[in-house]
Design a protein around this motif. Structure first.
Motif, short mmCIF file in Angstrom:
data_model
loop_
_atom_site.label_atom_id
_atom_site.label_comp_id
_atom_site.label_asym_id
_atom_site.label_seq_id
_atom_site.Cartn_x
_atom_site.Cartn_y
_atom_site.Cartn_z
N LEU A 38 0.56 -1.23 0.00
CA LEU A 38 -0.05 0.04 -0.14
C LEU A 38 0.78 1.19 0.06
N HIS A 39 2.38 1.06 -0.35
CA HIS A 39 3.12 2.32 -0.29
C HIS A 39 3.66 2.41 -1.62
N GLY A 40 3.81 3.60 -2.21
CA GLY A 40 4.30 3.67 -3.50
C GLY A 40 5.70 4.53 -3.24
N ASP A 41 6.38 5.12 -4.32
CA ASP A 41 7.51 5.81 -4.07
C ASP A 41 7.13 6.98 -3.07
N LEU A 42 8.24 7.56 -2.68
CA LEU A 42 8.30 8.84 -2.02
C LEU A 42 8.38 9.89 -2.60
N LEU A 43 7.79 10.88 -2.63
CA LEU A 43 7.96 12.15 -3.30
C LEU A 43 8.50 13.11 -2.67
N GLU A 44 9.74 13.73 -3.28
CA GLU A 44 10.51 14.93 -2.54
C GLU A 44 9.97 16.20 -3.17
N ILE A 45 9.53 17.03 -2.23
CA ILE A 45 8.98 18.28 -2.80
C ILE A 45 9.43 19.29 -1.89
N SER A 46 9.93 20.28 -2.60
CA SER A 46 10.20 21.67 -2.02
C SER A 46 9.24 22.71 -1.95
N MET A 47 8.69 22.94 -0.82
CA MET A 47 7.73 23.88 -0.62
C MET A 47 8.46 25.23 -0.42
N GLY A 48 8.19 26.15 -1.12
CA GLY A 48 8.97 27.45 -1.13
C GLY A 48 10.18 27.35 -1.73
N PRO A 49 11.11 28.21 -1.70
CA PRO A 49 10.96 29.72 -1.00
C PRO A 49 9.88 30.51 -1.77
N HIS A 50 9.38 30.15 -2.92
CA HIS A 50 8.31 30.81 -3.58
C HIS A 50 7.12 29.84 -3.46
N HIS A 51 6.25 30.24 -2.58
CA HIS A 51 5.07 29.55 -2.36
C HIS A 51 4.03 30.46 -1.88
N PRO A 52 2.70 30.11 -2.06
CA PRO A 52 1.88 31.31 -1.84
C PRO A 52 1.36 31.18 -0.15
N SER A 53 1.93 30.31 0.42
CA SER A 53 1.36 30.37 2.03
C SER A 53 2.56 29.82 2.67
N THR A 54 3.91 30.37 2.28
CA THR A 54 4.81 30.22 3.54
C THR A 54 5.45 31.57 3.99
N HIS A 55 4.52 32.50 3.95
CA HIS A 55 4.44 33.76 4.56
C HIS A 55 5.82 34.50 4.21
N GLY A 56 6.41 34.32 3.19
CA GLY A 56 7.66 35.08 2.70
C GLY A 56 8.28 33.95 2.02
N VAL A 57 9.76 33.91 2.42
CA VAL A 57 10.59 32.92 1.56
C VAL A 57 10.98 31.88 2.41
N PHE A 58 10.21 31.28 3.05
CA PHE A 58 10.62 30.15 3.97
C PHE A 58 10.41 28.80 3.06
N ARG A 59 11.25 27.94 3.43
CA ARG A 59 11.24 26.86 2.57
C ARG A 59 11.19 25.49 3.41
N MET A 60 10.41 24.60 3.08
CA MET A 60 10.58 23.26 3.51
C MET A 60 10.90 22.20 2.57
N ASN A 61 11.58 21.50 2.90
CA ASN A 61 11.58 20.17 2.05
C ASN A 61 11.04 19.10 2.82
N ILE A 62 9.94 18.79 1.89
CA ILE A 62 9.06 17.68 2.38
C ILE A 62 9.00 16.44 1.63
N VAL A 63 9.07 15.35 2.21
CA VAL A 63 9.13 14.07 1.69
C VAL A 63 7.62 13.63 1.92
N LEU A 64 6.96 13.23 0.86
CA LEU A 64 5.84 12.62 0.94
C LEU A 64 5.35 11.31 0.62
N ASP A 65 4.58 10.66 1.52
CA ASP A 65 4.13 9.17 0.86
C ASP A 65 2.60 9.47 0.74
N GLY A 66 2.40 9.69 -0.69
CA GLY A 66 1.13 10.12 -1.00
C GLY A 66 0.92 11.34 -0.89
#
Lengths: 391, 217, 200, 386, 123, 224
Positions: free
Chosen positions: D20-48
């Motif tokens: 029930l698990h697929g590949d992990l998706l590595e996403i960078s949220m920010g620094p340009h993102h509508p809701s990071t309140h500026g130029v914050f960045r999060m490196n997120i790894v997602l499962d689904g």
């Protein structure tokens, strides 16, 4: 005279058809039926965008666009020109063909569904005897197109958007179809024209709309909620969820391709509203018997614009749901309720008419609605809270 | 809360640790406690869990750069000059600094007391820049220690995730150090001042040498 | 005749529908948001459609300090915008580094890397100042030619549409500026000597 | 060289080799993102859509505030503090002024203290109003709550402008007092704004407090327990949402806060909803403080007459001063070597430290939750990165 | 009549396609004539918040999503059965309706089973 | 019941929607280029130089003491002091700025220059429409652009300007008094010395250079 005005477009078409050689008549007839749709609904789309932007503005204590043309009504024209002349960017790694096909397909699908919508007395492109089925079948093409757009862009955010879109749309497809079934049961036909005709009578001044039955109103509300989700409107706008996944499935689209998604979204919204009107609000029928002198097509569009305004109103107020809540709501509330609604519509048929029937069915629906919503709220994380203060 | 008391508490409970109270001349009167790096982690755990009051809240972590500072003062010393004992004025060089310092401001939320100022010093500013990380004791130090590592170059041993916090990974300098030299990118300054002006001039001279076509007015 | 009206239509369409990129960097971003809010209402000019994706945006309002760490991202975002695209450099920091220009991590003006159409001084500029700059941009668009040698950058085949994205170096960005677009005037050094009278 | 090497997918243990698990998706949220309140960045790894790893990346707005301040005079740093947390410039001024006053032992006249409280609490009002607007924007409400919040904020900004000259960058406080006395008519205007504010709060609560979507979205999301909050140094409304009874206005009683009666709202669950409600409730308390302060405002000087503004050279020493800024404990740590510039100037940024638990709060939640968790922390990048 | 039944639909299909393709073609002509397309390595890269995208987006996505599709299929088939039932419903006897109800209940049972199995819990 | 909170919210937006047609509180937009918000008296945007009298060059209060330049936190002021003295608006001999530049692309509008100026020569303007497409020429304001009359100052900040004028007048009064005293003393001293030597010419009678001979020639050359 009122009949004259009511049928003015039909008569116009017949008059033109008189000049057409008989060999070309079917084709010409088809073109003449299709042409108004191509003109009216895109126009309505333009009006809706202005209405939306100005309406949202008014809700937010401001004017909204008012510089392009008188009162800002040429705003969509400006947006259109801008979109047309904007550079078209296709990401290098994207699937170019699918990327191109997606916006075309979504627009085609959005237009096709109008072929079964009766916009006035005798005013329907084609009276299919499986009209409702056709509507839902073609409507599903939108899902495909959205997924194509999201997947082919090969961006991670668009992928998330596409995944959300497909999950959301198939989940709400079911409640949408099932909530429409009650109207079909009552009318005994899948033809949209028949369904509207069945609702065209009056008791006193009150119309025979299916809305005015317990199962009708439940079906209508379920249908509208599902339609909101199907057309990706707030509060179900997860596939494009601006604050989360930036622009969702159309993140990589620019220029007119992006505009086409925009067009399709509004056309889809209008189509769903039109179907809701057909199934539950008596289509082109006037709301009171003494208003029947006003042309039928006027009533249809009046109802349509009213419903669009409700969409705008909701968009101006509500925050977005989360994906899992959306799915829960779809599968654990909408679907069971629409099934119960079918059962109660059946019961309605067998119960003797009168107050008992009304109260029994209403009670049944209210009870199941209450139980299902309580089940949704069973979660401990769903309550108003009181707070303590330290001094 | 008395710093002396806390010092004696720590000394009683953490054997072998050397502590020193550094007085603060300012009216704020926030004197600080210098802890030796070897026992810092034990001292920190004791302060959080054992001391009274419990210092459960580490508010502020920061670094300070004290470069080698040589002050010379005249001192009179007795010396035997030509066999005769004389008082001679001599220039004595006093060197202070040459270390990096980390400062922790601790508070007790329980007893609403503080701040307790904890300091640690590195051996020098070049190689012996390792200090124990107190992040295992106070999670709030995590980002702040990373920042100190980034801007001052103090390496915190035992930090769970010691990477640069503010600058990019390939950046090699530690800009908050006093001897940091800014990159030379003041090509143009309409209202140049002082240091900037000097650098602008230098830059322009260099540019002229590169491209003689430009007319320097 | 046709060309003129086409040009007018083109310019009118572009200027009436400038969709800014939903992009804020620092303090000025708050004033940029305030500009879209009820009191100032940027929407009146058809510009409230803040698009989060650069593909659909026309205008990049560089609102706030561009740090060296952020500069490559800003340039990349600008590059990823579709033509025609405009840049408003909002606030002192975006123009020249402003009050923070002496910082080691602060880019001394975004115009070192991307072409800027309008500069708004101020720290931060008032919302009205942004509106004023916006109107100035509209006027500039209105004056642009569709054909001829004076036509704007985006209509000329040979003009670039994307610019060098700076790379992180060991001490600074490389390159520190894009010489193709940034031409600083030379300072009159003799006049601005450091050791003049009255300075202490 | 890629900046994304910081989080590598190999370092994450794959979830159990479950079909029930697929590949992990590595996403960078920010620094340009509508809701990071500026130029914050999060490196997120997602499962689904579920977050399995999240690493914040800072520094996109690192403006070298501390380094610049080491070259500026004590007075010259004051306008820079405005730009730390650029929504609440006055409280930043206050914290800095307080630290300098501690460093040099400067008394503050009573009227100035009252003015500080009045402007400081107004700042809190507009910050919290803005925050809940932004939070709902992150939740997908298309602008309406934010517009209402900004409508009220503009009224407060007008007050600031009339008093200090600038809407956002007030640069109002000086060590030993305030820069400017109230202009005529200001008090009446302020009274009107303060009296009208509860109406806005009522409206806002009607708009969204009992909204089912809001409750469903925010309750049980991003939970921080009391112990975690204290250990991670979390302060301000965010700590109080977790039940930490620690409000510096009560603890330190800096300025004249012991003269006002107000309550400190405390949450129990420490989730996003509690943090949201803390802000709403704190605004009501701020209004109480404002009413009392405006009633009791004494006359008198607004600057300590013995303090020099120019050529200010405190004795060698150090001081740490802190206040309860709208976002939490804002502290300034100053070391003087007797010169005109601080030898070391350090800001203790509440926003940065409140982010310490971000990953822990987000793990297991959805992408959609990440943005509202981040929104509820109430960060301002000017302060996070300085 | 019947052979022309779907002619308007086909015309609408073509018209809809023209509605989409027409402006796209116009935009293409515009680009050719006036505003040149300027592709570039950064411009045509994937957008990811202003950073270079790392890793592919075409991954094996979490299969949990597809479970919904399967359940959807089941219910879609149900709908296909329900629609003719609904059309014919007016003429049904009680017994016939009850038999349809049994069919419905079977599907509901499936829904309940999926519910209990937590297949409907989105994570 | 599921949905009552939603309905409450919908009612609130509807109230605002209809309210916007009748209530000024619910339609707060000020249509900027045509309408403007009333100017708030205390507003500050960028500094300008005050001059007294009609001739901006002669009347500048600035004596180029470099205090503002030194105190300016972002260092956006550049002053070049004159080598000679010229009489100001009231005829007193003063140094004057040969060049006074403010780089508004750096200025952070903090008002510290105003605070530290002992001569009330620099004040804050309310002009904000300074957008320019010329990064180097348009945003570096020279002396000629910065100089604005005292009347203008009175217009934008009446209360403050009145206070400043009163203080200046008082100072001048004091100055005059002092001069008078000094003159008296000098006269007395002169009278005492009268027999010994003829009185030298008092300092106030230095010939005045013709106006406009030494203007800001250097200021314009700097940028191109």
């Amino acid at each position: 005279m009122p009949e004259m005005i009511d049928q003015i477009f039909v008569l116009l078409k017949q008059w033109i058809m008189g000049y057409v050689p008989s060999g070309l008549q079917p084709l010409c007839s088809a073109i003449l039926s299709v042409l108004p749709i191509l003109v009216v609904f895109p126009l309505l789309f333009a009006i809706t965008t202005v209405l939306e932007r100005k309406g949202l503005g008014r809700m937010q204590n401001r004017y909204g666009p008012n510089r392009a043309g008188p009162w800002g009504i040429l705003q969509p024209a400006a947006d259109g020109i801008k979109s047309l002349t904007k550079e078209d960017i296709v990401p290098r790694s994207a699937d170019h063909l699918v990327h191109l096909l997606a916006p075309i397909l979504i627009v085609i699908a959005s237009f096709l569904v109008y072929s079964v919508v009766p916009v006035g007395r005798n005013m329907v492109v084609v009276d299919l005897n499986a009209g409702v089925l056709f509507f839902f079948a073609i409507g599903s093409m939108v899902e495909l197109a959205v997924f194509m757009a999201g997947w082919s862009s090969r961006s991670k955010y668009s992928l998330l958007g596409a995944m959300r879109a497909i999950a959301q749309m198939i989940s709400y497809e079911m409640p949408m179809v099932l909530s429409g079934v009650v109207a079909i049961m009552a009318a005994g036909s899948l033809s949209t024209v028949t369904i509207v005709n069945m609702q065209a009578g009056y008791t006193g001044i009150w119309p025979h709309w299916y809305l005015f039955t317990p199962w009708g109103i439940t079906g209508y509300i379920l249908f509208m909620i599902a339609a909101t989700a199907e057309s990706n409107r707030c509060p179900f706008d997860m596939p494009e969820g601006e604050s989360e996944i930036i622009a969702g499935y159309f993140i990589e689209y620019s220029g007119f391709k992006f505009a086409l998604f925009f067009v399709a979204e509004y056309l889809g919204m209008m189509a769903s509203s039109a179907m809701a009107i057909t199934l539950f609000l008596g289509g082109w029928a006037a709301p009171f018997s003494f208003l029947t002198w006003i042309p039928s097509w006027f009533w249809f569009f009046a109802k349509l614009i009213l419903m669009l305004m409700v969409f705008i109103w909701i968009r101006g107020t509500l925050p977005r749901l989360r994906m899992d809540q959306l799915m829960n709501f779809g599968w654990k509330f909408m679907l069971p309720l629409s099934l119960i609604n079918i059962v109660s519509a059946g019961l309605w048929h067998y119960l003797p008419s009168g107050f008992t029937r009304w109260s029994v069915i209403s009670l049944l629906l209210l009870l199941s609605c209450f139980l299902l919503s309580r089940n949704l709220r069973r979660n401990k994380w769903f309550q108003e809270r009181t707070y303590r203060f330290a001094s | 809360m008395n710093l002396e008391e806390i010092k004696s508490q720590i000394e009683a409970n953490v054997p072998g640790c050397s502590l020193e109270i550094l007085p603060n001349a300012s009216p704020s009167g926030q004197h600080s406690l210098l802890v030796d790096p070897e026992h810092a982690l034990t001292v920190a755990s004791f302060l959080r869990d054992g001391a009274s009051p419990h210092f459960d809240y580490c508010s502020n972590v920061t670094g300070i750069d004290w470069p080698l500072k040589e002050t010379s003062s005249k001192q009179k010393t007795k010396k035997i000059v030509d066999g005769v004992e004389k008082e001679v004025e001599e220039l004595v060089k006093i060197s202070t600094g040459n270390y990096l310092e980390v400062v922790y401001h601790l508070f007790s939320q329980e007893n609403r007391q503080g701040p307790l100022v904890l300091r640690m010093r590195t051996g020098d500013r070049a190689e012996r820049v390792h200090l124990p990380s107190l992040t295992p004791v106070w999670r709030s130090a995590e980002f702040q220690e990373r920042e100190v590592y980034d801007l001052f170059g103090i390496v915190f041993d035992g930090h769970p995730d010691l990477r640069r916090l503010l600058m990019w990974e390939d950046f090699t300098d530690h800009p908050m150090r006093k001897d940091y030299v800014d990159p030379d990118d003041y090509e143009y300054e309409p209202t140049a001042h002082d240091e900037v002006l000097r650098r602008t001039q230098a830059h322009y001279a260099a540019q002229e040498a590169l491209s003689g076509a430009e007319e320097a007015r | 005749m046709v060309a003129t009206s086409l040009q007018e239509l083109y310019n009118w369409g572009r200027k009436s529908s400038i969709w800014p990129l939903n992009f804020g960097l620092a303090c000025c971003a708050i004033e940029m948001i305030a500009t879209t809010m009820a009191r100032y209402d940027l929407a009146r000019f058809g510009a409230e459609v803040f698009r989060p994706s650069p593909r659909q945006a026309d205008l990049m309002i560089v609102a706030g300090t561009v740090t060296k760490k952020m500069a490559p991202q800003v340039v990349r975002l600008y590059n990823q915008m579709a033509e025609p695209k405009y840049v408003i450099s909002m606030g002192a920091c975006a123009i020249s580094g402003g009050p923070f220009k002496q910082g080691y991590n602060v880019l001394k003006g975004i115009d070192r890397y991307i072409p800027v159409d309008v500069f708004i001084p101020g720290c931060p500029p008032r919302p009205e100042a942004l509106l004023d700059a916006f109107l100035m941009l509209q006027r500039k668009i209105d004056e642009q030619q569709l054909t001829g040698p004076g036509r704007p950058r985006h209509l000329q085949e040979e003009q670039p549409s994307e610019f060098v994205v700076p790379q992180y170096g060991q001490h600074d960005l490389t390159p520190t500026r894009n010489d193709a677009i940034w031409h600083a005037p030379l300072v009159n050094i003799s006049n601005a000597g450091p050791n003049e009278s009255g300075r202490d | 060289m890629s900046v994304l090497t910081e989080v590598s997918i190999d370092t994450i243990s794959q979830p159990a080799n479950d079909h029930l698990h697929g590949d992990l998706l590595e996403i960078s949220m920010g620094p340009h993102h509508p809701s990071t309140h500026g130029v914050f960045r999060m490196n997120i790894v997602l499962d689904g859509e579920r977050v399995v790893k999240l690493k914040p990346v800072f520094g996109y707005l690192h403006r070298n505030h501390e380094k610049i301040a080491e070259h500026e005079t004590y007075l010259g740093s004051m306008p820079y503090t405005d730009r730390l947390d650029y929504i609440c410039s006055i409280t930043n001024n206050w914290a800095y002024a307080l630290a300098v006053e501690k460093l040099a032992g400067i008394p503050v006249p009573e009227r100035a203290e009252y003015l500080r409280v009045i402007t400081g609490e107004l700042t809190r009002l507009q910050n919290h109003a803005g925050l809940i607007g932004f939070l709902l924007q992150d939740m997908g409400a298309s602008g309406t709550p934010l517009m209402y919040a900004f409508r009220e904020r503009e009224k407060i900004l007008d007050l600031f402008e009339a008093l200090t000259g600038s809407r956002m960058m007030c640069n109002y406080m000086r060590f030993g007092g305030c820069r400017r006395d109230l202009p005529s008519g200001w008090m009446e205007h302020a009274q009107k704004v303060v009296d009208g504010f509860p109406r806005f709060l009522d409206e806002f609560e009607r708009l969204l407090r009992t909204n089912e979507i809001l409750m469903a979205r925010t309750q049980g999301i991003g939970i921080v327990t009391r112990e975690q909050a204290i250990n991670a140094g979390i302060s301000g409304p965010m700590a109080r949402a977790s039940g930490v009874n620690y409000d510096l206005r009560k603890v330190d009683k800096y300025g004249i806060y012991d003269r006002f009666s107000f309550r400190v709202p405390l949450g129990e669950h420490g989730d996003v909803y509690d943090r949201y409600m803390m802000r709403l409730l704190e605004m009501r308390e701020s209004i109480e403080i404002l009413k009392q302060a405006m009633r009791d405002l004494p006359s008198g000087p607004i600057m300590d007459p013995n303090t020099k503004i120019r050529n200010f050279r405190p004795k060698a020493g150090e001081a740490y001063g802190r206040i309860e800024a709208p976002k939490g404990e804002l502290g300034f740590y100053l070391i003087s070597d007797g010169g005109p510039n601080p030898y070391r100037y350090r800001v203790r940024p509440p926003s940065l430290i409140n982010l310490t638990l971000l990953e822990q709060m987000c793990l297991g939640h959805n992408v959609s939750d990440v943005v509202i968790i981040l929104g509820s922390v109430d960060i301002v990048l000017g302060e996070v990165d300085r | 009549m019947t052979n022309h039944m779907y002619l308007p639909v086909i015309v609408l299909l073509i018209a809809g396609a023209a509605f989409a393709i027409g402006p796209l073609a116009l935009a293409w002509v515009w680009a050719k004539k006036f505003s040149p397309q300027k592709a570039g390595p950064t411009k045509n890269a994937i957008y990811e918040c202003g950073l270079e995208s790392n890793g592919d987006a075409w991954i094996k996505f979490k299969p949990g999503y597809y479970l919904y599709a399967i359940i959807f299929l089941i219910f879609d088939v149900e709908a296909v059965f329900l629609l003719p039932f609904a059309v014919a419903f007016g003429g049904f006897t009680v017994a016939e309706s009850v038999s349809m109800l049994v069919f419905l209940l079977l599907l509901v049972e499936g829904l309940v089973w999926a519910w209990q199995k937590n297949v409907l819990s989105w994570t | 019941m599921l949905g009552d909170g939603i309905i409450k919210g919908l009612a609130e937006t509807a109230r605002n929607f209809f309210g916007s047609y009748v209530d000024k509180e619910r339609l707060t937009t000020v249509q900027y280029p045509e309408e403007r918000l009333p100017q708030i008296e205390g507003t500050r945007d960028f500094p300008f130089l005050v001059y007294d009298g009609d001739d901006w060059e002669k009347g500048l209060r600035c004596v180029s003491c470099h205090i503002c330049e030194k105190e300016c936190p972002p260092k956006c002021i550049f002053i070049e002091k004159s080598k000679d003295k010229k009489p100001d608006a009231v005829g007193k001999l003063q140094f004057y700025p040969v060049r006074f530049d403010i780089d508004v692309s750096v200025c952070m509008s903090c008002q510290i220059c105003v605070e530290v100026c002992p001569f009330d020569a620099i004040k804050m303007d309310v002009e904000f429409e300074l957008s320019s497409d010329d990064r180097f020429g348009g945003l570096l304001h020279h002396k000629d652009k910065l100089a604005k009359s005292n009347e203008y100052y009175h217009k934008i900040h009446p209360t403050e300007a009145a206070a400043v004028d009163a203080a200046l007048a008082e100072e001048r009064e004091k100055e005059k008094e002092k001069q008078k005293q000094a003159a008296l003393a000098a006269a007395a001293a002169a009278a005492a010395k009268a027999a010994a030597a003829p009185a030298s010419a008092p300092a106030a009678h230095v010939p005045v250079p013709a106006p406009g001979t030494n203007t800001d020639t250097s200021a314009k050359e700097e940028t191109k």
